[in-house]
Design an enzyme around this catalytic site. Structure first.
Site, short mmCIF file in Angstrom:
data_model
loop_
_atom_site.label_atom_id
_atom_site.label_comp_id
_atom_site.label_asym_id
_atom_site.label_seq_id
_atom_site.Cartn_x
_atom_site.Cartn_y
_atom_site.Cartn_z
N PHE A 126 -43.81 49.21 78.74
CA PHE A 126 -43.82 48.22 77.66
C PHE A 126 -43.82 46.84 78.30
CE2 PHE A 126 -42.49 48.34 72.98
CZ PHE A 126 -43.33 49.39 72.66
N GLN A 239 -39.42 35.19 67.00
CA GLN A 239 -40.46 35.90 67.75
C GLN A 239 -41.67 36.18 66.87
OE1 GLN A 239 -40.12 40.18 69.34
NE2 GLN A 239 -40.14 38.94 71.19
N HIS A 241 -44.68 38.39 67.00
CA HIS A 241 -45.24 39.54 67.72
C HIS A 241 -46.74 39.33 67.86
CE1 HIS A 241 -46.37 43.65 68.71
NE2 HIS A 241 -45.09 43.97 68.81
N LEU A 255 -47.49 45.37 61.51
CA LEU A 255 -47.23 45.45 62.95
C LEU A 255 -48.06 46.54 63.62
CD1 LEU A 255 -45.38 44.37 65.25
CD2 LEU A 255 -43.87 46.30 64.75
N GLU A 258 -46.39 47.85 70.10
CA GLU A 258 -46.69 47.52 71.50
C GLU A 258 -47.06 48.78 72.28
OE1 GLU A 258 -44.02 44.56 72.81
OE2 GLU A 258 -44.33 44.95 74.94
N ARG A 289 -44.01 39.27 75.05
CA ARG A 289 -44.59 39.00 73.74
C ARG A 289 -44.89 37.52 73.52
NH1 ARG A 289 -40.86 43.04 69.98
NH2 ARG A 289 -41.92 44.97 70.60
N HIS A 354 -41.90 38.36 63.45
CA HIS A 354 -41.40 39.71 63.70
C HIS A 354 -39.89 39.81 63.86
CE1 HIS A 354 -41.50 43.84 64.95
NE2 HIS A 354 -41.06 43.58 66.17
N ARG A 389 -37.31 38.30 72.97
CA ARG A 389 -36.86 39.70 73.11
C ARG A 389 -37.95 40.56 73.71
NH1 ARG A 389 -37.56 44.22 70.30
NH2 ARG A 389 -38.41 43.24 68.40
#
Length: 577
Positions: A126, A239, A241, A255, A258, A289, A354, A389
């Protein structure tokens, strides 16, 4: 002794009241029950219908099942790097050290993870993680996590209150005493007396027009805690995304996990170029991100975007069989709801609101806020993720700090015996406030105000910001706050969605004001906060959190120094150089 309000309102009494039944709330409730306490769990929606379900790609924990070199030290360093070192170092340390145990615990409770050939829990790569670290169940990890916690929770003896919204926290001489709210179906008011309250209410995403967040994310916990004196920190860090759907319109903001990039998905612009090679050639699509989101924004801004204002994300080169096995939920969801077959071609994606890194200040070890008896965990709490994050860290965060909040609440009750008393006048005042929209004729329309709020926040306090826009946003927010006090609704209180929104508006506007004020104050660009007029890092802001608190009825914005990392942890970063 029976209080007067108990004769006029439906009342329930618990040692611990947990508000929010996503992963953090459920884990906190399970732990508080295990401590022998009476626990009430309040869900704004139905039990199991939680935002945690949308966390599809995996839960981050340094299990070292796939990459044997991984360990908590590397996870800790990745988290601090990802958060641009604005994290509370102690929270990042606890999170990295305890996440593997929480995963093993979930497995004992019945979670079924994907496996390696040798039978260990499988882990995938990730963005921002040095090693393959995300334990997963296809692309529906959050759903499996909630299913497991829900099964465990309902057998733990807690009382569950579904479809209830908490609007006010109640106090007794500076310590928490309970909460006030209403049943969404009937509109009847409800009072909870409790020795401690744990907030796990999620984020503020519905203040923006393009968002992956569902309807429950209206800043309820942020606003209720602020109003009783709790301190918020780092609210400027929202954030975005990088991969939300931009087309078709019906799924705009949806969404795209990821995991699509983790399994080999490639981002390209209208010229067919993998533009991440110009931004982060080593990590490419698996950069953090904030970096990927800003790279997409730049491609669109400079005229290299897709037809509908995004870029292309393509995983079709991995083949249909691979995609259906690794990303079954994503494949089915997009085919059924958007008529997009990701085994045959690319998606059009762009940044979507997000996650909120900012929130309530909490003690790292106990999850207690600055208000005695009030605890917070999950997205409503701040500090763990700093300025940005990492993907997969939210699920492990809620497991680690949900458990710690449950323990913290139990410790608090042991150390503070006695039952706090709720005052009749506080309950009556909360009820009067909620009824007001029915008593105002020809007032503002809550739906119109919400649309204006979302449009304004997206345009002026979005992925990139500058002073003139932020000043303008604050003026707009002041106007919206005044108009929200004149909002009116019609009909009865029975399942009246206009009334529900009228109540939520105040919380969303308050949280938006905190975001805009902090964004204006922080004159630098870091993580999820980008200033066009203050590019790059600033040494002063590298050492300070933003703070927000209520003082004499006004919102006070300030700063506090970051806690200093101990030498033994600081050395970890020296060794990396």
């Amino acid at each position: 002794m029976v209080q007067n309000y108990e004769t006029r309102y439906e009342c329930h009494h618990h040692d611990v009241l947990v508000v929010g039944a996503g992963g953090a709330g459920l884990r906190a409730a399970i732990e508080a029950s295990a401590q022998g306490l009476s626990v009430g769990l309040v869900c704004k929606s139905l039990l199991g219908k939680a935002h945690t379900v949308m966390a599809e790609g995996g839960v981050a924990a340094a299990m070292a099942n796939v990459d044997g070199e991984d360990g908590w030290q590397t996870h800790f360093k990745d988290t601090m790097h990802g958060g641009k070192f604005l994290n509370n170092w102690r929270m990042a340390q606890i999170h990295a050290q305890e996440s593997p145990d929480r995963i093993r615990e979930l497995e004992r409770w019945g979670a079924v993870f994907d496996r390696t050939e040798s039978g260990k829990i499988l882990q995938r790569p990730f963005g921002g993680h040095t090693y393959r670290r995300l334990c997963h169940v296809g692309d529906h990890t959050g759903l499996e996590l909630i299913r497991t916690l829900q099964d465990k929770g309902v057998h733990s003896g807690m009382d569950v209150y579904m479809e209830a919204t908490i609007t006010h926290l109640l106090m007794d001489n500076g310590r928490i005493a309970g909460a006030f709210g209403y049943w969404r179906e009937s509109g009847r008011f409800i009072v909870f007396s409790a020795k401690t309250v744990i907030l796990a209410t999620g984020g503020i995403g519905k203040a923006y027009s393009v968002t992956s967040n569902s309807w429950e994310y209206t800043a309820d916990g942020h606003a209720a805690a602020y109003r009783v004196g709790a301190e918020l920190i780092d609210m400027e860090f929202v954030q975005f995304h990088p991969t939300g759907m931009v087309w078709p319109n019906g799924v705009k903001g949806l969404l795209i996990t990821e995991a699509v990039r983790g399994e080999g998905g490639q981002l390209t612009n209208s010229e067919g170029e993998r533009f991440m090679k110009n931004v982060d050639p080593k990590r490419m699509e698996l950069s953090t991100r904030d970096i990927v989101a800003k790279a997409i924004y730049r491609e669109v801004k400079e005229g290299r975007g897709s037809p509908h204002g995004g870029v292309f994300l393509d995983i079709s080169h991995r083949g249909a069989e691979f995609i259906k096995k690794k990303l079954p939920g994503m494949y089915r969801q997009l085919l059924e709801f958007a008529d997009v077959d990701i085994t045959k071609g690319p998606m059009e994606v762009g940044p979507t609101t997000h996650y909120t890194m900012g929130g309530l200040r909490v003690e790292a070890d106990s999850a207690q806020t600055t208000v005695p008896g009030l605890f917070a965990c999950g997205e409503v709490a701040a500090g763990m993720h700093g300025a940005n994050r990492l993907g997969g860290n939210s699920l492990s965060d809620l497991l680690v700090f949900g458990r710690r909040a449950g323990i913290g609440a139990a410790d608090y009750i042991r150390q503070n015996p006695g039952v706090p008393v709720i005052r009749d006048e506080d309950v009556d005042a909360a009820a009067r406030e909620l009824i007001t929209p029915f008593e105002q004729e020809n007032g503002e329309n809550p739906y119109e105000l919400h649309r204006e709020l979302q449009t304004m926040m997206q345009a002026k306090v979005g992925i990139v910001r500058q002073e003139a826009d932020l000043q303008s946003a604050l003026t707009d927010l002041q106007g919206l706050a005044e108009r929200a006090r004149r909002v009116s609704v019609q009909g009865s209180r029975q399942f009246n969605t206009a009334w529900h929104l009228a109540i939520d508006l105040g919380s969303m506007i308050l949280a938006s004001q905190a975001v805009a004020h902090c964004a204006l104050q922080r004159q630098e660009s870091r993580g999820g906060h980008t200033r066009l007029d203050h590019e790059g890092y600033n040494d002063y802001w590298a050492r300070h959190n933003s703070t927000v608190r209520q003082e004499n009825g006004d919102m006070r914005i300030g700063v506090s120094e970051l806690p200093q990392m101990p030498e033994e942890l600081a050395k970890l970063f020296e060794e990396a150089v």
